[in-house]
Structure formats: structure tokens, C-alpha cells
Design a protein around this motif. Structure first.
Motif, PDB file in Angstrom:
ATOM      1  N   ARG A 164      20.400 -11.518  26.298  1.00 54.44           N
ATOM      2  CA  ARG A 164      21.726 -11.216  25.788  1.00 54.44           C
ATOM      3  C   ARG A 164      22.721 -10.981  26.933  1.00 54.44           C
ATOM      4  N   ALA A 169      29.364 -19.586  22.542  1.00 56.84           N
ATOM      5  CA  ALA A 169      30.248 -18.625  21.885  1.00 56.84           C
ATOM      6  C   ALA A 169      29.708 -18.199  20.529  1.00 56.84           C
ATOM      7  N   LYS A 170      29.137 -19.159  19.804  1.00 54.54           N
ATOM      8  CA  LYS A 170      28.679 -18.819  18.456  1.00 54.54           C
ATOM      9  C   LYS A 170      27.365 -18.044  18.475  1.00 54.54           C
ATOM     10  N   MET A 171      26.620 -18.168  19.583  1.00 51.02           N
ATOM     11  CA  MET A 171      25.341 -17.479  19.655  1.00 51.02           C
ATOM     12  C   MET A 171      25.498 -16.023  20.053  1.00 51.02           C
ATOM     13  N   ALA A 172      26.382 -15.792  21.042  1.00 45.86           N
ATOM     14  CA  ALA A 172      26.472 -14.444  21.594  1.00 45.86           C
ATOM     15  C   ALA A 172      27.347 -13.570  20.716  1.00 45.86           C
ATOM     16  N   ALA A 173      26.953 -12.335  20.562  1.00 45.32           N
ATOM     17  CA  ALA A 173      27.821 -11.385  19.887  1.00 45.32           C
ATOM     18  C   ALA A 173      28.813 -10.908  20.933  1.00 45.32           C
ATOM     19  N   ILE A 174      30.067 -11.311  20.788  1.00 42.97           N
ATOM     20  CA  ILE A 174      31.027 -10.994  21.835  1.00 42.97           C
ATOM     21  C   ILE A 174      31.789  -9.743  21.451  1.00 42.97           C
TER      22      ILE A 174
END
Lengths: 432, 547
Positions: B495, B538-543
Motif C-alpha cells: 500500500r 489511481a483506482k486501486m489505491a485508497a487515496i
């Protein structure tokens, strides 16, 4: 009898679809290709429709139903090329049926490039970075969280290659898999291919064209070093060559599942896709001219001819513009936006866009949906680009793929789908 | 018992690290706290020149003199880092030539101090031969010469030297409060590190050197220091467009220049009052246009060149009323708050220029030492900065360690004699010879060295130490390679790897957004497609509100 003369500008996925469909309709087709464009840099997968409103950070909760996603796109984005195709046909299923019809033409069963997946569901595939990407079609041998033996794979570093790092991949992949409710426990290994030098680059790796048997040997040696692994994962760097399903081929030979990751550019799977398309075009008797369009002529509202590379002239009765976006060379942005070949007006959100500060067409965050990538030509229901007054610019000019406005392949996951659907339609329309 | 030091330095710019070094060499026990990264404020965003201050000659002759003298010292203590930049000032009309002649004759008097060459007058033909892209609308030019430097390396070298003399460098640790006794005198600071943990640290003197943040931190400390913050914007071009710097006149009559700098060219700078948040600086397209328009007059083809980045910083200029920004004094001031306001335990520094940082540090350190009763004298003008002892031969080192000679020569520029220590890391791990950033280039071993020795903990820090991702592709290809090196050295989780990559791409984006045009749009399409589409980052990581 010679059919209608059709010229297609652009040698990517959209251009290939247009050329093959015009050919099927009996036209004699010439393709003008400046280079591999975005297709050769793509991950190797074909996106048809992602979830238009995906939950960030929870990839497992997104909608994977491609049909439903297309329907949502049509409902929410009236300017999207899918919406235009659906309106023209008076049927929301028109998009899916044209893609369904086009796939066997582009990728015949007995062809070189074998695709897996399908048009019903987006499926997760591991990327070169360890993340997963949800996509409809992908190369045979792509690594999926649910693939046979993937719970304990051996992930291979290529000795000296800096573009890929197995240890970092393993960590990210574990994080990605856990978000999807899967488990992956990778072991790290290293492989060295003969003749690649001490510190090879991906670009170099892709050029070494040798007998796949030597890869088999290297991979099976690496596998012999590891205990208790049930599959092998290769970074996507093996030569594009003629054999598209290299991972599957190696797997058959060493009797263990071997998978390959989706790529970031420079992309071997993307190169294979491009190689496959040129092969298809050649087989179907499409003439290819390499070079950039340097000039174009029209008469009485009809596009007549283009000059390629400042020397060769191409004349045609009908034209398909499939020149791509910025990477492909179809669009340019300096202080103003410009369509590079016919000087067509460019549109953003259905309005003409000329001079814009880049800050006005981009978001503060790099991950935002940037309008910059939605700029393109606007087309009527037959996919003919319109001029400043909103009427068709030329009677015999059609457009397809990334040069079109109204969609954002970067975020909406419709890149390959739009290229195929609009390419096929534009090709048919041009040949009519 | 609470941690305590003789001196706490607040701020890791060139002044903060310069003072920490000066004091540490004198044997004073120092701790330095930098809230972001070393040299990430005014220092990192300056023009990178150890120059004499030609433009200050008319109204601020002391600044010119100080700069020239100190430039000479810096060349002695860090010879590997400096490079000569010949300047030409084009003369637009016949009648202005005698004025320039006289002006430069005066400037020549300062030249020997900085090992500069005296000016020469060039004919129009000579100018065109030297800078073929220059406008034909000139009658000649005057030359002078100055010295360029990587300000981030200068700052890192000062911090490294301070640390080697016993100073404690705390990077990414913010001072959130100035601690006071019942009489209101400063007795230390409260700090917060990047993981959120807080700690009180005591000291006899707090050295307040926060640069652009001075107005904010002065309020926090309760001292009376006021600056007039000035925003300065630069543009970076992808290569050396010319081999000499050309002095430019902007639309409003202000001076500016374009100069070759390392592998790039730099055009700058603007100088405008800045009332915004120094933590959230953004370049506007109007500022970019202002610079291009000014440059275009003397270099008509400049718009054809590829701009790879725009960047900004805030100058902590001394407060002044009634003057335009560019006419404000570049002088500096050391504030003895005990004398000024009767508040003991704190000293502030404001103003000044990169070129005279060493002398400013000496002045501040002298004051601190007098308060502490330390008698040792300043030695920063004679003790070499780390790596400045000798400059190794690139070909020899490259051969010895089996890496590219070009990469080594760039490494020597950044590390001097310490380049050997960097390369030594490849003995135990030959994999560290690999090239991570091809534009500059940067090898993996240098990244590891910066994490082990130079307090780098993120990709952005690594950019500041090594120019990782600072070339034409602006991290499109090196980001994912570099994060693997970072992950291995720092033991990052899956992560954290994604968060690091996203935050680095965001930092790069900030500099690209105002200049996106031409081939940079193609480059950005590739960059975003590879990271956000192919790698679906971008879509994978919880930003969480990354920036």
C-alpha cells in the motif's frame, strides 16, 4: 470488379478495424500509418467498458458487467461514441453487437494473437506493477488472481532489467489480491536470458528475436531453483515476435502454468498487438503506406487526396480518419488545439475549443478526469466529422477511435471498445 | 528527562543547514528540524546561482560585494558543485553601449573575488556566433561570468557536514510550538514527526530560519520579524538551448535571464508579492506567458523549445514599503530578539541570497556563540564541504566499478569525492548499478545512498537529492523503477508503495500542468495512460488527500 477506393489514416486498432471492415464490404483499401501509435504502447488488454463510477480503493466493488456499463455510459454521456452508435441504430445493443461482430475479424480463432476473457464480464488481471486491472479481453496467459496455481507463484526478475522489480511487485500484488479477497504468496526468483547483456532494457529485450526454446530452458532452470511453487509469472518483456502467447507456450513445455503480466510502455504485449494487426491487414490485402500525412486536398466538399511523407500521393473516394489523440499524432495542443490533417474544428463537451490554457482543461490532481483527453472531432450519426457550423465537413470523410471527442479512455475504460466499434462502423460507412 | 541541545535550528534551507554546520564545526551541540524536506522551500526553488548580484550594483552595492567575496569561498569548499556560466547582456541600441561599458567596469572590480573574468564587449557578429538563435535586432553585447550550483545539493552537503560534526538533523519533523518559560523567553520547541508523534526538545537558543514561512512562524514564536514574500517562477527546458546565459528585459522593464543549467536551461524569474500559502504554491499560465514573452524578444525561436516544467518558490525578502518587488533590497538581517524585544532564547534570520548564505550563517553563528560564551571562530570558509576535498576522475571510477562514465560524471558533480562511497554500495549489491532514471541519469546506488546518508525518505526527497525524474520525461518511466528501490531500502508495504508513487506523480504533475503543450502533451498522455490505465494505479489505491 474493383470496389470503392477507401483510404484509412492511422495504423492503430481503430484504423485496422476500419480497413478490415471496408475490405469486407469489397473496397480496395490503403492504410497510411505514421507509427505504432497508442496501440503499440497499450497494456495488451482490450478495454470495452469500465464502471463509469468505480469506487476508489475498493476494486472488488466495481460493476464488472460490460453490457450494463455500456448502458450506463449511454445514459450518462450523450456525446460518447457509444451513444452515437446506439442513437444511429435506434438500439442500445448496437454497440455490443458491432464489437461482437468485429472481434473475429480482428482476432480470428486461427490467428496469431490469442485473446482470453470475453465481452460479458471485466475480469481482473495482474499488471506489471502488481496492481490489478479489470478488462474485457486480454492476452492468453495473462495472470489473473483466480488463475490456476496463482496462490503460490514464482515471480521472476529478469537479471539486470530495471523496468521490473519482483520484490516490489510481490508486495503490491499481495495488497491488490487482498482487496479482491484473494491470496497470493509469491516467491521471488530470477531468470537470465542468453544474449541479453548485463543490463538489458525492455526495448532491447523486445528486439531480441530468437527461438522460444531458449526461453523455455531459462525459465525451467529458474523454476527448478524454487520449491513448492505452483505457477510462474513472467514480466511482460519477452520479444513481440510472431508467437503472441509466449507464456502459454513456455508453460506447455515445462508442464507448469506460466503467466505474463499486463505491461506499461514500452510494452511487449502492445507491440504484439500492433504486429498482429499489421499481419492481419497484409493478409486481407490492405495496402500500407508508412509515413506522416504532409498535405491534403479537397474539391467540392469532398476529400480527394493526401500527400504522405512529402512524396507519395494517395487518392481515394472515401476516407477514414483514425489518427489517434496526442500520442498518435491526430491532435496537437500548443497554445491552441489543432486536428493535424484536415484542420477540423475540435470539440470539448459539444463546444468548439480553440485556445485554452492547459490549466483550464486539467484538474489539480493528476488522477482527476482531465478534459484535455476528451478533446476531439465531433461526428454526426454516420461518424462524419462536422465543421464549425455543425454540418459535415466532407461528404466522404469518416472518423474513428481516439481522434473522436466525447469520451475519456483514460478513465472510462472504453478505449479499445470505441476504437473497434467506431472503426468497424466507419469502415463500413466509408465503403458503402 | 527531556532532550536538550545548545541550539535548535528551525528550518532546513540553506541558512538553517549552513548555521547548523557552522555551529557544529565550532563544537556547539545542535539539532535541526525541517518540516518538509531539506531545501524544499526558497533554497530549492531559487535560480541556483552563486553570483555576484550584478543587478544589485546600482542600488545595493553591499549585496554585490558580499556575494562576490562569498562566491570565492564557496568555490574553495565545494569545487565539484560549481560550474561557470558565461553571461551576455545584449545591447539593443548604439547609445546604450557606453552605459553598459561603465557599469561592467565597476562590476569587474568585484570579479577577482569570485574568480570571475573581466567583461568584454562583443560585436553583433561575435554575439551571433556564440548564440546563433539570438535576435538580429542588437548592436552587440557585454559579457560577464557567474557560477551555477545545484542549491539542493549545496543544502544536503551542509546538512551532511553538520551531522558529521555532531549535529542532529531531523528531516520531516515540524516545529509546532515554541516553548517558553514563565518570563516569556524561548526555551525550546515542540515537534511533530511525519508519523504524528510529538516531542518537546529544549535548547539555550532557538535559531529561527524558516524563510518563506517567517511571517507565520514569527507569529507562533511571538517575535517581530516581517518579510515581504516574493513569488519567483522559473521554467525548465529539456536541454541546454544555449551555452551562455542571456540577460533579458521583460515587458514591464524588469530584468530576467535564460541560462544553461546542468542538462537543462532555466528561464526566470518573476518577482511578485505573494500573499498565499507558502505550502501551496502554484504557477499560473500567465506567469509562464510573461516569461516566454520576455524571452521571445531576444530569442525569437523560444516557443519552439520544449518546456518540461514550471516551478515556483517564495523569496523571504526583507520587508520594505513603497518599492516594486524587484527593487527591494536583497540584503539580509540577523535579529537578536533579546536586544530588540527583550526576549531571550531566540535568534531569527531573514532576507539574503543563496550566494551569501555562508556569510549570513557565520554572522548568525557569531551572535549565537557570543550568547553561549563559545569562543571558537568560524571555519566554514576553509573546511571543505563533504565531497569537496578533491574531485575524482570519472573515467577511473567508472572503470573501477563497471558503470557508465557519464552517469559517474553526473554523480561526481553531486557528490564530489563521496561518489566513491556511493559506488561502493554496488560491491555488496551489484544490482544497484542499474540505471533508474535515464534522463539525467541516476543509478540505484545513489538513491540508496541518499536514503542512508542524506535523510531522504520519499521519492520526492530522492528527486531533491539526485534529480531523479527531473528530465524530459518527468518521471514517466523512472517512477515505478525508483519506488522499487525505495520500497526495498525502507521496507515499504504494498500500500505504501502505491501511495509513494501517486504522491510523486502528483508532485511532478504540479510542475507540468501550467506548461502542457506540444510534445509534453504526448508525454503526459503516455505517463497517465501507463500509470492510471495500464497499471490502474489511481483506482486501486485508497487515496487520502495526497498532494
Amino acid at each position: 470488379m474493383e470496389g470503392k477506393r477507401v483510404a484509412v489514416i492511422g495504423g492503430g486498432l481503430a484504423g485496422a478495424a476500419a480497413a478490415l471492415f471496408a475490405r469486407r464490404a469489397g473496397a480496395s483499401v490503403t492504410i497510411v500509418a505514421a507509427g505504432g501509435g497508442a496501440t503499440s504502447m497499450s497494456s495488451g488488454s482490450l478495454d470495452v467498458a469500465g464502471d463509469p463510477c468505480p469506487p476508489i480503493g475498493s476494486p472488488g466493488k466495481r460493476c464488472t458487467d460490460v453490457d450494463l456499463n455500456i448502458e450506463k455510459v449511454i445514459l450518462t454521456h450523450p456525446g460518447h461514441p457509444y451513444s452515437i452508435i446506439a442513437r444511429a441504430a435506434g438500439n442500445k445493443n448496437a454497440v455490443m453487437s458491432v464489437i461482437d461482430e468485429a472481434l473475429p475479424v480482428l482476432f480470428p480463432r486461427d490467428g496469431l494473437l490469442k485473446l482470453a476473457g470475453g465481452l460479458f464480464h471485466n475480469q481482473p488481471c495482474f499488471t506489471q506493477f502488481g496492481t490489478v486491472k479489470f478488462t474485457a479481453l486480454f492476452p492468453q496467459g495473462a495472470a489473473q488472481p483466480s488463475s490456476d496455481g496463482l496462490e503460490s507463484p514464482l515471480i521472476l526478475d529478469v537479471d539486470g532489467l530495471s523496468q521490473f522489480n519482483a520484490a516490489a511487485w510481490a508486495k503490491v500484488a499481495q495488497d491488490s489480491a487482498s482487496k479482491l479477497g484473494n491470496r497470493v504468496e509469491p516467491r521471488l526468483g530470477k531468470v537470465r536470458f542468453k544474449g541479453t547483456g548485463e543490463r538489458p532494457s525492455t526495448a532491447f529485450m523486445m528486439q531480441i528475436s530468437r527461438d522460444p526454446d531458449s526461453f523455455v530452458e531459462a525459465v525451467s532452470e529458474a523454476a527448478a531453483q524454487a520449491q513448492g511453487v505452483r505457477s510462474i509469472i513472467l514480466p511482460p518483456v519477452l520479444p513481440s515476435g510472431i508467437r503472441s502467447n509466449i507464456a502459454w507456450f513456455i508453460g506447455e513445455r515445462i508442464n507448469m502454468p506460466v503467466y505474463e503480466l499486463l505491461a506499461m510502455p514500452p510494452s511487449a504485449p502492445g507491440q504484439r498487438l500492433a504486429t498482429h494487426l499489421s499481419d492481419r491487414l497484409a493478409r486481407e490485402g490492405v495496402r500500407t503506406i508508412s509515413g506522416k500525412v504532409t498535405r491534403f486536398e479537397s474539391r467540392d466538399g469532398f476529400a480527394r487526396s493526401v500527400e504522405v511523407g512529402g512524396r507519395e500521393s494517395v487518392e481515394a473516394e472515401s476516407w477514414v480518419l483514425a489518427s489517434g489523440k496526442y500520442i498518435g499524432g491526430g491532435l496537437e495542443k500548443t497554445r491552441a488545439f489543432r486536428e493535424t490533417i484536415f484542420g477540423l474544428p475540435l470539440f470539448l463537451n459539444d463546444r468548439i475549443v480553440s485556445q485554452k490554457f492547459s490549466g483550464n482543461v486539467t484538474g489539480l490532481k493528476v488522477t482527476d478526469r482531465h478534459a484535455l483527453f476528451e478533446v476531439g472531432v465531433k461526428v454526426d450519426e454516420l461518424l462524419r466529422p462536422v465543421d464549425r457550423s455543425g454540418k459535415r465537413a466532407y461528404e466522404n470523410l469518416f472518423a474513428a477511435g481516439a481522434v473522436l471527442s466525447g469520451y475519456n479512455y483514460m478513465v472510462d475504460g472504453t478505449g479499445a471498445g470505441v476504437a473497434i466499434a467506431t472503426g468497424a462502423k466507419a469502415g463500413m460507412n466509408a465503403a458503402e | 528527562m527531556k532532550e536538550s541541545h545548545d541550539v535548535i535550528v528551525v528550518g532546513g534551507g540553506v541558512n538553517g543547514t549552513g548555521i547548523a554546520r557552522d555551529l557544529a564545526i565550532r563544537g556547539v551541540d545542535v539539532a535541526l528540524f525541517e518540516k518538509r524536506d531539506l531545501a524544499s522551500g526558497a533554497t530549492g526553488g531559487c535560480s541556483g546561482m552563486i553570483h555576484g548580484g550584478l543587478r544589485y550594483l546600482l542600488y545595493d552595492v553591499d549585496t554585490t560585494r558580499h556575494s562576490c567575496v562569498d562566491s570565492g569561498y564557496i568555490q574553495k569548499i565545494a569545487p565539484h558543485m560549481l560550474f561557470r556560466i558565461p553571461f551576455i547582456m545584449p545591447i539593443p541600441h548604439k547609445f546604450t553601449a557606453p552605459f553598459f561599458e561603465t557599469y561592467f567596469e565597476v562590476y569587474d572590480k568585484f570579479a577577482p573575488e569570485k574568480r570571475g573574468k573581466p567583461h568584454t564587449m562583443l560585436s553583433k557578429e561575435q554575439v551571433i556566433e556564440l548564440v546563433p538563435t539570438i535576435s538580429r535586432d542588437i548592436v552587440g553585447a557585454v559579457t560577464t561570468d557567474e557560477w551555477g550550483i545545484d542549491p539542493q545539493r549545496l543544502c544536503a552537503a551542509n546538512a551532511l557536514s553538520a551531522s558529521e560534526h555532531g549535529a542532529h538533523i531531523h528531516n520531516h519533523v515540524e516545529v509546532i510550538e515554541f516553548l517558553k518559560d514563565e518570563k516569556g523567553n524561548v526555551i525550546g520547541v515542540k515537534t511533530r514527526d511525519r508519523f504524528g508523534s510529538e516531542r518537546d526538545v529544549l535548547s539555550r537558543i532557538v535559531m529561527h530560519a524558516t524563510g518563506p514561512w517567517l511571517n507565520r512562524t514569527s507569529k507562533m514564536a511571538g517575535v517581530d520579524v516581517k518579510i515581504r514574500p516574493g513569488k519567483g517562477v522559473h521554467l525548465t527546458f529539456d536541454r541546454r538551448l544555449l551555452n551562455m546565459s542571456v540577460i533579458l528585459e521583460m515587458i514591464d522593464g524588469r530584468g530576467s535571464f535564460i541560462m544553461p543549467h546542468e542538462n537543462t536551461s532555466i528561464l526566470g524569474t518573476t518577482d511578485d508579492d505573494y500573499y498565499g500559502d507558502p505550502d501551496d504554491l502554484r504557477v499560473t499560465e500567465d506567469e509562464v506567458e510573461y516569461l516566454l514573452e520576455g524571452a521571445e524578444r531576444m530569442l525569437p525561436g523560444i516557443r519552439e523549445a520544449r518546456i518540461i516544467r514550471a516551478w515556483a518558490a517564495v523569496r523571504p525578502t526583507l520587508y520594505g514599503w513603497g518599492k516594486n518587488e524587484d527593487a527591494l533590497s536583497r540584503d539580509h538581517m540577523v535579529y537578536d530578539h533579546e536586544k530588540l524585544e527583550g526576549m531571550s532564547g531566540i535568534v531569527s534570520i531573514a532576507g539574503g541570497k543563496l550566494a551569501s548564505y555562508r556569510m549570513m550563517s557565520e554572522e548568525a553563528s557569531d551572535l549565537i556563540c557570543s550568547k553561549l560564551g563559545v569562543e571558537a571562530r568560524c571555519q566554514t570558509h576553509v573546511v571543505p564541504l563533504p565531497g569537496g576535498e578533491e574531485t575524482p576522475d570519472a573515467a577511473e571510477l567508472a572503470g573501477e566499478y563497471g558503470v557508465s562514465r557519464y552517469a559517474v560524471s553526473r554523480m561526481i558533480y553531486r557528490h564530489g569525492a563521496r561518489a566513491r562511497d556511493v559506488l561502493e554500495l554496488t560491491r555488496e549489491n551489484p544490482g544497484l548499478k542499474r540505471t533508474v532514471c535515464e534522463c539525467e541519469p541516476v543509478l540505484a546506488c545513489e538513491l540508496v545512498y541518499s536514503m542512508r546518508k542524506e535523510w531522504a525518505v520519499s521519492l520526492t526527497d530522492l528527486r531533491n537529492r539526485t534529480r531523479l525524474g527531473a528530465g524530459p520525461c518527468q518521471a514517466a518511466t523512472c517512477a515505478s523503477r525508483a519506488v522499487a528501490v525505495l520500497a526495498e531500502e525502507m521496507g515499504l508495504s504494498g500500500r505504501e508503495i502505491q501511495e509513494q508513487l501517486l504522491s510523486f506523480l502528483q508532485r511532478r504533475w504540479r510542475g507540468k500542468r501550467p506548461i502542457l503543450g506540444g510534445v509534453m502533451v504526448d508525454q503526459e498522455e503516455i505517463n497517465q495512460a501507463s500509470h492510471f490505465l495500464s497499471a490502474n494505479l489511481a483506482k486501486m489505491a485508497a487515496i487520502k488527500g495526497f498532494d
